[in-house]
Design a protein around this motif. Structure first.
Motif, mmCIF file in Angstrom:
data_model
loop_
_atom_site.group_PDB
_atom_site.id
_atom_site.type_symbol
_atom_site.label_atom_id
_atom_site.label_comp_id
_atom_site.label_asym_id
_atom_site.label_seq_id
_atom_site.Cartn_x
_atom_site.Cartn_y
_atom_site.Cartn_z
ATOM 1 N N LEU A 247 12.369 29.855 -12.475
ATOM 2 C CA LEU A 247 12.649 30.965 -11.562
ATOM 3 C C LEU A 247 13.355 30.456 -10.305
ATOM 4 O O LEU A 247 12.972 29.437 -9.737
ATOM 5 N N VAL A 248 14.422 31.130 -9.931
ATOM 6 C CA VAL A 248 15.197 30.754 -8.754
ATOM 7 C C VAL A 248 15.254 31.961 -7.824
ATOM 8 O O VAL A 248 15.579 33.063 -8.263
ATOM 9 N N VAL A 249 14.911 31.762 -6.548
ATOM 10 C CA VAL A 249 14.980 32.864 -5.581
ATOM 11 C C VAL A 249 16.218 32.675 -4.716
ATOM 12 O O VAL A 249 16.477 31.578 -4.213
ATOM 13 N N VAL A 250 16.995 33.733 -4.562
ATOM 14 C CA VAL A 250 18.186 33.668 -3.712
ATOM 15 C C VAL A 250 17.938 34.531 -2.477
ATOM 16 O O VAL A 250 17.616 35.712 -2.585
ATOM 17 N N GLU A 251 18.083 33.901 -1.302
ATOM 18 C CA GLU A 251 17.771 34.598 -0.046
ATOM 19 C C GLU A 251 19.010 34.742 0.818
ATOM 20 O O GLU A 251 19.918 33.926 0.761
ATOM 21 N N GLY A 252 19.007 35.780 1.651
ATOM 22 C CA GLY A 252 20.121 35.985 2.577
ATOM 23 C C GLY A 252 20.401 37.470 2.708
ATOM 24 O O GLY A 252 19.562 38.306 2.350
ATOM 25 N N ILE A 320 15.910 31.528 -17.710
ATOM 26 C CA ILE A 320 16.039 31.377 -16.257
ATOM 27 C C ILE A 320 16.035 32.772 -15.623
ATOM 28 O O ILE A 320 16.780 33.652 -16.050
ATOM 29 N N ILE A 321 15.158 32.936 -14.633
ATOM 30 C CA ILE A 321 15.097 34.213 -13.919
ATOM 31 C C ILE A 321 15.679 34.014 -12.524
ATOM 32 O O ILE A 321 15.275 33.097 -11.799
ATOM 33 N N LEU A 322 16.627 34.866 -12.164
ATOM 34 C CA LEU A 322 17.179 34.826 -10.813
ATOM 35 C C LEU A 322 16.628 36.023 -10.043
ATOM 36 O O LEU A 322 16.772 37.164 -10.488
ATOM 37 N N ALA A 323 15.973 35.762 -8.924
ATOM 38 C CA ALA A 323 15.299 36.832 -8.191
ATOM 39 C C ALA A 323 15.908 37.031 -6.808
ATOM 40 O O ALA A 323 16.187 36.055 -6.101
ATOM 41 N N GLU A 324 16.103 38.285 -6.433
ATOM 42 C CA GLU A 324 16.517 38.598 -5.064
ATOM 43 C C GLU A 324 15.360 38.276 -4.109
ATOM 44 O O GLU A 324 14.201 38.558 -4.421
ATOM 45 N N GLY A 325 15.676 37.724 -2.946
ATOM 46 C CA GLY A 325 14.659 37.548 -1.904
ATOM 47 C C GLY A 325 14.385 38.872 -1.211
ATOM 48 O O GLY A 325 15.211 39.790 -1.260
ATOM 49 N N TRP A 326 13.214 38.978 -0.582
ATOM 50 C CA TRP A 326 12.813 40.204 0.114
ATOM 51 C C TRP A 326 12.460 39.903 1.550
ATOM 52 O O TRP A 326 12.101 38.771 1.891
ATOM 53 N N GLN A 327 12.527 40.926 2.388
ATOM 54 C CA GLN A 327 12.099 40.786 3.776
ATOM 55 C C GLN A 327 10.594 40.590 3.833
ATOM 56 O O GLN A 327 9.855 41.264 3.105
ATOM 57 N N SER A 343 8.623 29.937 -8.143
ATOM 58 C CA SER A 343 9.884 29.196 -8.274
ATOM 59 C C SER A 343 9.660 27.700 -8.140
ATOM 60 O O SER A 343 10.590 26.922 -8.368
ATOM 61 N N GLY A 344 8.424 27.323 -7.756
ATOM 62 C CA GLY A 344 8.178 25.894 -7.530
ATOM 63 C C GLY A 344 9.067 25.361 -6.410
ATOM 64 O O GLY A 344 9.378 24.175 -6.347
ATOM 65 N N GLY A 345 9.524 26.242 -5.540
ATOM 66 C CA GLY A 345 10.307 25.805 -4.379
ATOM 67 C C GLY A 345 11.810 25.842 -4.580
ATOM 68 O O GLY A 345 12.568 25.372 -3.738
ATOM 69 N N VAL A 346 12.280 26.390 -5.712
ATOM 70 C CA VAL A 346 13.732 26.466 -5.922
ATOM 71 C C VAL A 346 14.270 27.740 -5.255
ATOM 72 O O VAL A 346 14.311 28.814 -5.831
#
Ligand code: AMP
Ligand code: MG
Length: 371
Positions: A247-252, A320-327, A343-346
């Motif tokens: 799992l990968v979290v993408v923030e911004g 592989i799961i790509l997740a949107e970050g949240w407020q 995500s184990g920090g990814v």
């Protein structure tokens, strides 16, 4: 192996004979998985060391990670903890029954194994009618971690419990989906300053209204604790809530997040991976699987759906799961904590991701896949 019995039970009017049967299993040292308003719990008599030991074994839970003790009446608190100060009373008045766990100095009579040898105990009164009735009828506080194998996403449906624990628990009470979908907030009151050890169903903002200043432990935000040898809450040091998929979290900013995720999904799919996206607001990503956590203005709904979506993507063979970050406001703090830990920090910054997808996609690939 045991034969796991599954009984449906009405969440509003828990059928007495069904709950009674479950309670008698608890009384005789057995294990019952039951619904709470947060997630399904794996319950055992908190005062029966052999039963509690079986909980650890069945969950494959590290023995240094203590269990939350569930009570049905405020008076039961005296059996579980010592030292009930004004903060405990105020918080209980305001939030119990509900998704708030309090960590307080333990009562000496509570078995060591339940608290994993600590001097403190974690206790809460759940809001689910089935849970409350079960505790009442069992006539003992019930120790109950989430009813999943250690490290897996917590169960929000009885089917999730069966997936992980069929043949290992005596009974599963099935009352349909849980309301909140993430676990309780764990608040440490053992020292002077209250500290959130795990964000959950009761928000930081709500706690501040009662207590004034409340700290959030860095690990509770989901930042990994590097080099910390004695985490305040033993649960902090383990990777958690994780699907089988990476799992990968993408923030911004949202627009960047969506562009970054789509670019990354395209890259990974072109290299042959099955890619799932955990999005929001019905945004149409191109991917092999897509789950929508709902409107961005409603992190509580997103939190409710999260674990179920992670498990569903596993079932669809997503790699592989790509997740949107949240407020991180309201339930958003708990939601992001679960995503970060899963995500184990990814975690990727969206702007950097977009740049690197252009300039050096293989570096991004290596960062995510580790090879
Ligand atoms: P779970 O049972 O899966 O909901 O996890 C319970 C959480 O509460 C874990 O993160 C534990 O580490 C934490 N916890 C339980 N008891 C204590 C305690 N006495 N002190 C600090 N954290 C605790
Ligand atoms: Mg758990």
């Amino acid at each position: 192996m045991v034969e796991t019995i599954v009984l449906r039970v009405d969440r509003e009017n828990p059928d007495e004979p069904v709950v009674k049967r479950a309670a008698s299993i608890i009384k005789s040292g057995g294990l019952v998985a039951f619904p709470t308003e947060t997630v399904y719990g794996l319950g055992a008599d908190a005062f029966n060391p052999a039963a509690v030991e079986r909980v650890f074994k069945v969950k494959e839970r590290p023995p240094d990670n203590p269990l939350i003790v569930h009570i049905a009446r405020f008076e039961d608190l005296y059996d579980v903890v010592a030292d009930i100060d004004w903060r405990v009373e105020e918080l209980a008045k305001r939030f119990w029954p509900g998704p708030l766990t309090l960590v307080v100095k333990k009562n000496p009579s509570l078995p060591k194994i339940t608290v994993a040898g600590l001097e403190t105990a974690a206790v809460r009164m759940p809001r689910h009618k089935v849970a409350l009735r079960l505790i009442e009828m069992a006539e003992t506080p019930i120790a109950a971690p989430s009813a999943n194998k250690s490290g897996r996403p917590s169960p929000t449906l009885a089917e999730h419990v069966l997936r992980d624990l069929e043949g290992e628990v005596d009974l599963v009470l099935d009352a349909g989906p849980t309301d909140i979908g993430v676990e309780s907030t764990v608040l440490d009151l053992a020292s002077e300053k209250p500290v959130i050890l795990r964000p959950g169903g009761v928000t930081l903002e709500e706690l501040e209204n009662v207590l004034g200043d409340v700290e959030v432990h860095p690990a509770a935000i989901g930042l990994l604790l590097q080099g910390e040898t004695a985490p305040r809450s033993p649960g902090m040091k383990y990777r958690h809530y994780a699907p089988r998929a990476r799992l990968v979290v993408v923030e911004g900013a949202l627009k960047d997040v969506r562009r970054g995720i789509q670019g990354l999904a395209d890259l990974l799919r072109s290299r042959g991976f099955r890619v799932g996206v955990l999005g929001s607001d019905s945004y149409a990503y191109r991917a092999d699987a897509l789950r929508d956590l709902g409107p961005r203005s409603n992190p509580a709904q997103a939190a409710k759906l999260l674990f179920r979506c992670l498990r569903e993507m596993d079932d669809e063979g997503v790699e592989i799961i790509l997740a949107e970050g949240w407020q991180e406001e309201g339930l958003g703090l708990a939601l992001m904590n679960r995503l970060r830990k899963a995500s184990g920090g990814v975690m990727l910054d969206a702007r950097r991701l977009i740049r690197e997808l252009k300039s050096s996609p293989s570096r991004i690939y290596t960062e995510i896949m580790g090879t």
